[in-house]
Design an enzyme around this catalytic site. Sequence first.
Site, short mmCIF file in Angstrom:
data_model
loop_
_atom_site.label_atom_id
_atom_site.label_comp_id
_atom_site.label_asym_id
_atom_site.label_seq_id
_atom_site.Cartn_x
_atom_site.Cartn_y
_atom_site.Cartn_z
N ALA A 68 0.76 -0.62 0.01
CA ALA A 68 0.01 0.28 0.41
C ALA A 68 0.98 0.70 0.03
O ALA A 68 1.99 1.24 0.39
CB ALA A 68 -1.03 -0.42 1.07
N GLY A 113 0.72 -5.51 0.71
CA GLY A 113 -0.78 -5.08 -0.44
C GLY A 113 0.06 -5.56 -1.03
O GLY A 113 -0.74 -6.42 -1.80
N GLU A 116 -0.28 -9.82 -0.63
CA GLU A 116 -1.53 -9.87 -0.29
C GLU A 116 -2.43 -10.07 -1.95
O GLU A 116 -3.52 -10.73 -2.49
CB GLU A 116 -2.32 -8.72 0.09
CG GLU A 116 -1.94 -8.67 1.87
CD GLU A 116 -2.57 -7.62 2.41
OE1 GLU A 116 -1.86 -6.27 1.55
OE2 GLU A 116 -3.79 -8.49 3.79
N GLU A 136 4.32 -5.39 6.95
CA GLU A 136 3.60 -4.32 8.07
C GLU A 136 4.43 -3.91 9.43
O GLU A 136 4.16 -2.63 9.93
CB GLU A 136 1.99 -4.67 8.29
CG GLU A 136 1.66 -4.17 6.85
CD GLU A 136 1.22 -5.73 5.61
OE1 GLU A 136 2.29 -6.39 6.05
OE2 GLU A 136 0.82 -5.38 4.92
N1 COA Z 1 4.35 3.32 -0.91
C1 COA Z 1 5.20 4.70 -1.07
N2 COA Z 1 6.40 4.66 -1.65
C2 COA Z 1 6.97 3.70 -1.95
C3 COA Z 1 6.17 2.65 -1.01
C4 COA Z 1 4.92 2.18 -0.64
N3 COA Z 1 4.94 0.86 -0.15
N4 COA Z 1 7.67 1.35 -1.55
C5 COA Z 1 8.83 1.71 -1.99
N5 COA Z 1 8.33 3.00 -2.22
C6 COA Z 1 8.80 4.44 -3.05
C7 COA Z 1 10.57 4.98 -2.44
O1 COA Z 1 9.35 6.00 -0.69
C8 COA Z 1 11.09 5.33 -3.02
O2 COA Z 1 10.57 7.07 -3.22
P1 COA Z 1 11.68 8.05 -4.03
O3 COA Z 1 12.33 7.86 -4.87
O4 COA Z 1 10.67 8.96 -3.89
O5 COA Z 1 12.46 8.39 -2.65
C9 COA Z 1 11.21 4.44 -4.40
O6 COA Z 1 9.51 3.47 -3.94
C10 COA Z 1 11.77 3.35 -4.46
O7 COA Z 1 12.09 2.35 -3.95
P2 COA Z 1 13.34 2.90 -2.51
O8 COA Z 1 13.29 2.37 -1.23
O9 COA Z 1 14.42 3.57 -2.47
O10 COA Z 1 13.71 1.23 -3.24
P3 COA Z 1 14.98 0.06 -2.69
O11 COA Z 1 15.10 -0.75 -3.69
O12 COA Z 1 16.61 1.20 -2.03
O13 COA Z 1 14.29 -0.88 -1.42
C11 COA Z 1 12.19 -1.87 -0.93
C12 COA Z 1 13.24 -1.09 -2.15
C13 COA Z 1 10.65 -2.83 -1.93
C14 COA Z 1 12.89 -2.25 0.09
C15 COA Z 1 11.85 -0.77 -0.09
O14 COA Z 1 11.56 0.57 -1.03
C16 COA Z 1 10.50 -0.92 0.50
O15 COA Z 1 10.89 -1.52 1.58
N6 COA Z 1 9.34 -0.40 0.12
C17 COA Z 1 7.90 -0.10 1.35
C18 COA Z 1 7.72 -1.68 1.18
C19 COA Z 1 6.93 -1.87 2.36
O16 COA Z 1 7.30 -1.68 3.69
N7 COA Z 1 5.81 -2.18 1.94
C20 COA Z 1 4.29 -2.16 2.99
C21 COA Z 1 3.45 -1.33 2.97
S1 COA Z 1 1.96 -1.42 3.93
#
Ligand code: COA
Length: 262
Positions: A68, A113, A116, A136
């Site tokens: 999400a 999500g 999911e 989460e």
């Molecule tokens: N919501 C909003 N933005 C998100 C996102 C999310 N769930 N997941 C990634 N992004 C955004 C990041 O903020 C980043 O934005 P920016 O370029 O403006 O900084 C962009 O996507 C790229 O992500 P980044 O974190 O820089 O890539 P990474 O390769 O270093 O890491 C992940 C990848 C997937 C490990 C990391 O993005 C992450 O942990 N995301 C969240 C996952 C999560 O907790 N999901 C559950 C949500 S309920």
Amino acid sequence: MTADIENILADRDGAVATITINRPKVLNALNAQTLDELRRTVLALTHDPAVRVAILTGSGDKAFVAGADINELAAQTPTAGRDHAMSGQHVFDLIENMGKPVIAAINGYALGGGCELAMACTFRLAADTARLGQPEINLGIIPGYAGTQRLARLVGRGAALEMLLTGEPITAADALRLGLIHRVVTAANLMGESRKLAQTLASKPPIAVRYIIDAVNNGLQMSFREAQHYEATLFGLVSTTEDMREGTRAFLDKRKPEFKGK
Ligand code: COA
């Protein structure tokens, strides 16, 4: 395919539709707009008789869906949070019960999500580079799109609690071992293998396909005895179809059946 849709790409090749979540800059995170667009796309495909199978994937080579949208989560009130979870659950229920197989082609991160969403699909094929998880807990929240429920049903209580409580993503190979996904392929082969499976499924009789999905999904909500009665009723109904006559006749004639969905 559907007007005013910005974050979802939908196209069709014969009987196979491909739905792509298209917000690559945020790793295809699902904000409210994207979730609503997904709902509208799924409904359009559900009611399109030309579509027999759908493939669902994420844009780019890094993510299926990274969850999400955390920007929206960070700002939500308790009542908005409940509404948000319920609308996500509704969209994923629509996918699970589309009556047509939906293949998740997991091309990268399937987190929160995203995991999911994949679990609501009928099949999950993953690239060997994919990572799946429910992180989460690390945000101080819990899954809200039925992740606690579908994960426990797919991998069992022990493995589900481990994934949910540690928040640690797992590799595609581990997801396969746990039964969370059906198959691991190389990233280069992911869409090709998904299309091959889609073609196989598209050649099956659509009414029987729909009733199998219906019997499994609805039967799992019933007692065993009720579910058996339900299955028997669907078995009776499917026996009235032209495809049933074609399938049995083709077997006896020693030829390939041609199913029409009637
Ligand atoms: N919501 C909003 N933005 C998100 C996102 C999310 N769930 N997941 C990634 N992004 C955004 C990041 O903020 C980043 O934005 P920016 O370029 O403006 O900084 C962009 O996507 C790229 O992500 P980044 O974190 O820089 O890539 P990474 O390769 O270093 O890491 C992940 C990848 C997937 C490990 C990391 O993005 C992450 O942990 N995301 C969240 C996952 C999560 O907790 N999901 C559950 C949500 S309920």
